[in-house]
Enzyme design. Sequence first.
Site, PDB file in Angstrom:
ATOM      1  N   GLU A  42      -1.660 -48.686 -21.146  1.00  0.00           N
ATOM      2  CA  GLU A  42      -3.347 -47.758 -21.787  1.00  0.00           C
ATOM      3  C   GLU A  42      -4.331 -48.715 -20.350  1.00  0.00           C
ATOM      4  O   GLU A  42      -3.981 -50.034 -21.187  1.00  0.00           O
ATOM      5  CB  GLU A  42      -3.653 -48.073 -22.463  1.00  0.00           C
ATOM      6  CG  GLU A  42      -2.266 -46.538 -22.547  1.00  0.00           C
ATOM      7  CD  GLU A  42      -2.600 -45.940 -24.597  1.00  0.00           C
ATOM      8  OE1 GLU A  42      -3.028 -46.889 -24.894  1.00  0.00           O
ATOM      9  OE2 GLU A  42      -2.053 -45.378 -25.132  1.00  0.00           O
ATOM     10  N   ASP A  53     -12.482 -47.728 -32.043  1.00  0.00           N
ATOM     11  CA  ASP A  53     -11.729 -49.015 -32.142  1.00  0.00           C
ATOM     12  C   ASP A  53     -12.576 -50.247 -33.515  1.00  0.00           C
ATOM     13  O   ASP A  53     -13.658 -49.874 -33.453  1.00  0.00           O
ATOM     14  CB  ASP A  53     -12.080 -49.609 -31.104  1.00  0.00           C
ATOM     15  CG  ASP A  53     -11.663 -48.697 -30.191  1.00  0.00           C
ATOM     16  OD1 ASP A  53     -10.347 -48.052 -29.868  1.00  0.00           O
ATOM     17  OD2 ASP A  53     -12.250 -48.023 -28.714  1.00  0.00           O
ATOM     18  N   TYR A 168       0.492 -39.129 -28.784  1.00  0.00           N
ATOM     19  CA  TYR A 168       0.328 -40.417 -29.504  1.00  0.00           C
ATOM     20  C   TYR A 168      -0.291 -40.579 -30.901  1.00  0.00           C
ATOM     21  O   TYR A 168      -1.678 -39.701 -31.047  1.00  0.00           O
ATOM     22  CB  TYR A 168      -0.846 -41.109 -29.112  1.00  0.00           C
ATOM     23  CG  TYR A 168      -1.574 -42.586 -28.738  1.00  0.00           C
ATOM     24  CD1 TYR A 168      -1.063 -43.686 -30.318  1.00  0.00           C
ATOM     25  CD2 TYR A 168      -2.647 -43.291 -27.844  1.00  0.00           C
ATOM     26  CE1 TYR A 168      -1.864 -44.007 -30.565  1.00  0.00           C
ATOM     27  CE2 TYR A 168      -2.881 -44.921 -28.552  1.00  0.00           C
ATOM     28  CZ  TYR A 168      -2.411 -45.237 -29.917  1.00  0.00           C
ATOM     29  OH  TYR A 168      -2.917 -46.606 -29.601  1.00  0.00           O
TER      30      TYR A 168
END
Length: 261
Positions: A42, A53, A168
Amino acid sequence: MTRLGAAFPANRAALVTFVTAGDGDTAAILDALVAGGADVIELGMPFTDPMADGPAIQAANIRSLEAGTTTADILGIAKGFRARHPGVPLVLMGYANPMLRRGPDWFAAAARDAGVDGVICVDVPPEEDDALGPALRGAGIAPIRLATPTTDAARLPAVLANAGGFLYYVSVAGITGLQQAAQASIEDAVARLKAATDLPVAVGFGVRTPDQAAAIARVADGVVVGSAIVELVGAHGADAPEKVRTYVATLAAAIRAARKD
């Protein structure tokens, strides 16, 4: 079979690794990931407001943007990677603004021409698939979706509709890198997701040690490691590629030894 399809063998989990484009010598770091045994890469597209994040990837985004990294640079990195590693799947991961500012068709075509296999767009929900999904699928690129601990049975069909590549599973309700879910909750979630889709299920967020990776590898189709790698890049500068290769090799060995139940 596509590169992504081949990356998830039946007898073991795949190692999926993440780095931020433009943070350090990205080409050398990508090569180190492959040398260490990563099955899927990725490549993060730096953004000014990476809301999903944690501190490590936020800092990597800032370093990359301060170095002047552009979308053209990222696509160039991807194209160079594809030339060096024709069989290794490459996924672009990031946020809608850099992907959509020139239009979805432009982005999808540019990604295809750079050899990209899949795209994870963190802040476009599946209910807004038409913002990017049709363009990606039309270019032969898999729109990879995210599921979380709060993705209930009512919403899961929308997440899975028109998804591709792999699913995911974000194992914690929070930002990257700061915590890991309990193994029992991961096992329950993976079983639930695999009952609903034929896509491989890869688990990420908070995975740092070979033991953690091996435990997940026994139940999931893939293990995603990002923040721990990004921290090595930030800490070691020119020495980062070798540090990354060594670390990833420990994860790959643990995953390969942990046959799926």
